[in-house]
Scaffold this motif. Sequence first.
Motif, PDB file in Angstrom:
ATOM      1  N   TYR A  36       0.857  -1.181   0.000  1.00 30.25           N
ATOM      2  CA  TYR A  36       0.000   0.000   0.000  1.00 30.25           C
ATOM      3  C   TYR A  36       0.893   1.231   0.000  1.00 30.25           C
ATOM      4  CZ  TYR A  36      -3.637  -3.293   1.341  1.00 30.25           C
ATOM      5  OH  TYR A  36      -4.504  -4.358   1.372  1.00 30.25           O
ATOM      6  N   GLN A  39      -1.682   4.503   2.448  1.00 29.72           N
ATOM      7  CA  GLN A  39      -2.771   3.895   3.203  1.00 29.72           C
ATOM      8  C   GLN A  39      -3.102   4.785   4.400  1.00 29.72           C
ATOM      9  OE1 GLN A  39      -1.973   0.155   5.278  1.00 29.72           O
ATOM     10  NE2 GLN A  39      -3.950  -0.625   4.564  1.00 29.72           N
ATOM     11  N   PRO A  76      -8.475  -4.324   4.226  1.00 28.12           N
ATOM     12  CA  PRO A  76      -7.163  -4.475   3.597  1.00 28.12           C
ATOM     13  C   PRO A  76      -6.462  -5.730   4.124  1.00 28.12           C
ATOM     14  CG  PRO A  76      -7.139  -2.686   5.205  1.00 28.12           C
ATOM     15  CD  PRO A  76      -8.549  -3.153   5.099  1.00 28.12           C
TER      16      PRO A  76
END
Length: 94
Positions: A36, A39, A76
């Motif tokens: 990511y 994020q 996630p």
Amino acid sequence: MDTDSPRAQSFTVTVLEYMSNSRVCLSWHDPTLCNYEEQIWTPTLARRSGRCALSGAQIRRGDAVYRPQTRGRTPPANGNAMILASVLAQIRGG
């Protein structure tokens, strides 16, 4: 991702930005699970015990932590990870 597991050492975390709404933008890289670039992590209280993804310190249920923001129904891949709020405050302070 469970940061209590041996896999906890496979990722790197970089604080990119402290946002004005108490959120933090992080870069999370785990070559075995997820990547990511930007994020968003939000402040909350720990719902369970665990380990801080940045420091490795013990987290107890009820501690002030940051967790990845979830959008939609699918969390996630690192959705169970936590960072102690006190550790982020130390980094920000210096």
